[in-house]
Design a protein around this motif. Structure first.
Motif, short mmCIF file in Angstrom:
data_model
loop_
_atom_site.label_atom_id
_atom_site.label_comp_id
_atom_site.label_asym_id
_atom_site.label_seq_id
_atom_site.Cartn_x
_atom_site.Cartn_y
_atom_site.Cartn_z
N VAL A 197 2.55 44.71 -46.25
CA VAL A 197 3.50 45.07 -45.82
C VAL A 197 3.98 44.98 -44.96
O VAL A 197 4.32 45.88 -43.79
N LEU A 198 2.32 44.76 -43.49
CA LEU A 198 2.94 44.65 -42.65
C LEU A 198 3.68 43.95 -41.67
O LEU A 198 3.31 42.94 -42.09
N PRO A 199 3.85 43.89 -40.35
CA PRO A 199 4.80 42.93 -39.76
C PRO A 199 3.75 41.70 -39.62
O PRO A 199 2.40 42.03 -39.43
N GLY A 200 3.55 40.39 -39.25
CA GLY A 200 2.71 39.43 -39.29
C GLY A 200 1.66 39.45 -38.20
O GLY A 200 0.45 39.27 -38.62
N ASP A 201 2.23 40.41 -36.86
CA ASP A 201 0.45 40.70 -35.42
C ASP A 201 -0.08 41.51 -35.92
O ASP A 201 -1.02 41.58 -36.03
N CYS A 202 0.78 42.34 -36.40
CA CYS A 202 -0.31 44.10 -36.90
C CYS A 202 -0.22 43.49 -38.47
O CYS A 202 -1.63 43.67 -38.26
N ALA A 203 -1.02 42.47 -39.14
CA ALA A 203 -1.26 42.03 -40.48
C ALA A 203 -2.66 41.34 -39.65
O ALA A 203 -3.70 41.46 -40.71
N ALA A 204 -1.90 40.48 -38.99
CA ALA A 204 -3.32 39.67 -37.97
C ALA A 204 -4.19 40.81 -37.20
O ALA A 204 -5.71 40.80 -37.46
N ILE A 205 -4.12 41.39 -36.11
CA ILE A 205 -4.66 42.62 -35.82
C ILE A 205 -5.63 43.20 -37.26
O ILE A 205 -7.02 43.14 -36.77
N VAL A 206 -5.34 43.91 -38.12
CA VAL A 206 -5.55 44.48 -38.95
C VAL A 206 -6.55 43.59 -39.66
O VAL A 206 -8.31 43.56 -39.85
N ARG A 210 -5.81 39.44 -28.26
CA ARG A 210 -4.37 38.36 -28.05
C ARG A 210 -4.72 37.56 -28.29
O ARG A 210 -3.81 36.04 -28.40
N GLU A 211 -6.23 37.03 -27.91
CA GLU A 211 -6.85 35.10 -27.81
C GLU A 211 -6.48 35.34 -29.67
O GLU A 211 -5.70 33.95 -30.22
N HIS A 212 -7.15 35.87 -30.69
CA HIS A 212 -6.54 35.62 -32.48
C HIS A 212 -5.65 35.60 -32.28
O HIS A 212 -4.94 34.57 -33.71
N LEU A 213 -4.30 36.14 -31.77
CA LEU A 213 -2.58 35.66 -31.85
C LEU A 213 -2.31 34.45 -31.25
O LEU A 213 -1.13 34.57 -31.26
N GLY A 214 -3.10 34.04 -30.41
CA GLY A 214 -2.50 32.84 -29.62
C GLY A 214 -1.34 33.26 -28.78
O GLY A 214 -0.65 31.58 -28.26
N TRP A 215 -2.05 34.22 -28.44
CA TRP A 215 -0.72 34.43 -27.07
C TRP A 215 -1.42 33.89 -25.98
O TRP A 215 -2.42 33.71 -25.50
N ARG A 216 -0.92 34.46 -24.92
CA ARG A 216 -1.22 33.41 -23.34
C ARG A 216 -1.70 34.47 -22.23
O ARG A 216 -1.48 35.80 -22.44
N ALA A 217 -3.27 34.16 -22.02
CA ALA A 217 -3.42 34.86 -20.84
C ALA A 217 -2.58 35.61 -19.91
O ALA A 217 -2.39 35.12 -19.22
N ARG A 276 -0.49 51.89 -32.16
CA ARG A 276 -0.08 51.53 -33.88
C ARG A 276 -0.30 51.98 -34.90
O ARG A 276 -0.25 52.83 -35.81
N LEU A 277 -1.61 50.70 -34.88
CA LEU A 277 -1.83 51.22 -35.95
C LEU A 277 -2.97 51.89 -36.22
O LEU A 277 -3.18 52.33 -37.54
N VAL A 278 -3.67 52.65 -35.50
CA VAL A 278 -4.56 53.71 -35.46
C VAL A 278 -3.01 55.06 -35.85
O VAL A 278 -3.97 55.56 -36.93
N GLU A 279 -2.68 55.32 -35.32
CA GLU A 279 -1.55 56.39 -35.10
C GLU A 279 -1.24 56.96 -37.09
O GLU A 279 -0.74 57.01 -37.64
N ARG A 280 -1.20 55.17 -37.84
CA ARG A 280 -0.11 54.55 -38.22
C ARG A 280 -1.70 54.81 -39.71
O ARG A 280 -1.01 54.65 -40.94
N GLY A 281 -2.53 54.55 -39.80
CA GLY A 281 -3.35 54.91 -40.40
C GLY A 281 -4.69 53.62 -40.55
O GLY A 281 -5.18 53.52 -41.50
N TRP A 282 -4.12 52.56 -39.97
CA TRP A 282 -4.69 51.47 -40.76
C TRP A 282 -5.98 50.98 -39.96
O TRP A 282 -6.59 50.83 -40.61
N LEU A 283 -6.09 51.49 -38.52
CA LEU A 283 -7.27 51.30 -37.85
C LEU A 283 -7.80 52.60 -37.44
O LEU A 283 -6.79 53.78 -37.45
#
Length: 159
Positions: free
Chosen positions: A86-95, A115-122, A136-143
């Motif tokens: 149910v999470l947006p793509g980046d958030c699901a990948a972080i979790v 950042r590296e896992h998401l493939g974002w530039r340094a 935000r994931l901490v605030e929402r109870g995921w992490l």
């Protein structure tokens, strides 16, 4: 002659103190400008992300997102039975990254690794964006945030 040399020495020492005070003012101004630049870069990249997300929603939603009304990516509050899907793509990948780290006995995940896992530039801005999403994931109870900037799965939430 000695008096003249002593006077020159006092004048030179006074000038050194003046320059040191000016140097401190300049350093403070540079630090303030660097912080403003960092914040502007984070804001710019968040807007780019919001506009990219707006292209993926139906036309009515895109108009809202571009106008700023719906520019935030919504992260639902976690509750029993809610899946990562149910999470947006980046958030699901972080979790998923944080859960994989915990399953492997890791001590937690920091923004740079996200950042590296998401493939974002340094860049500092992209690390700030990853940290923002994790918080935000901490605030929402995921992490949970075990220490400053160190993210782990929330206890009681099965991965």
């Amino acid at each position: 002659m000695m008096g003249l040399l002593e006077e020159r020495e006092r004048a030179a020492l006074a000038r050194v103190e003046e320059l040191r005070a000016e140097l401190e003012r300049v350093r403070a101004a540079v630090a303030e400008a660097e912080e403003a630049a960092r914040r502007a870069a984070v804001a710019r990249e968040e807007v780019v992300d919001a506009l990219a997300a707006a292209r993926d929603v139906p036309d009515a939603g895109a108009a809202e997102a571009v106008s700023g009304v719906a520019s935030r990516v919504e992260v639902p509050r976690w509750h029993q039975g809610l899946d990562v899907a149910v999470l947006p793509g980046d958030c699901a990948a972080i979790v998923a990254l944080v859960e994989d780290d915990a399953a492997g006995g890791g001590g937690g995940v920091r923004a740079r690794r996200m950042r590296e896992h998401l493939g974002w530039r340094a860049s500092d801005a992209r690390e700030q964006a990853a940290r923002f999403r994790a918080k935000r994931l901490v605030e929402r109870g995921w992490l949970s945030e075990e220490g400053p900037g160190l993210f782990r799965p929330r206890s009681g939430r099965a991965g």
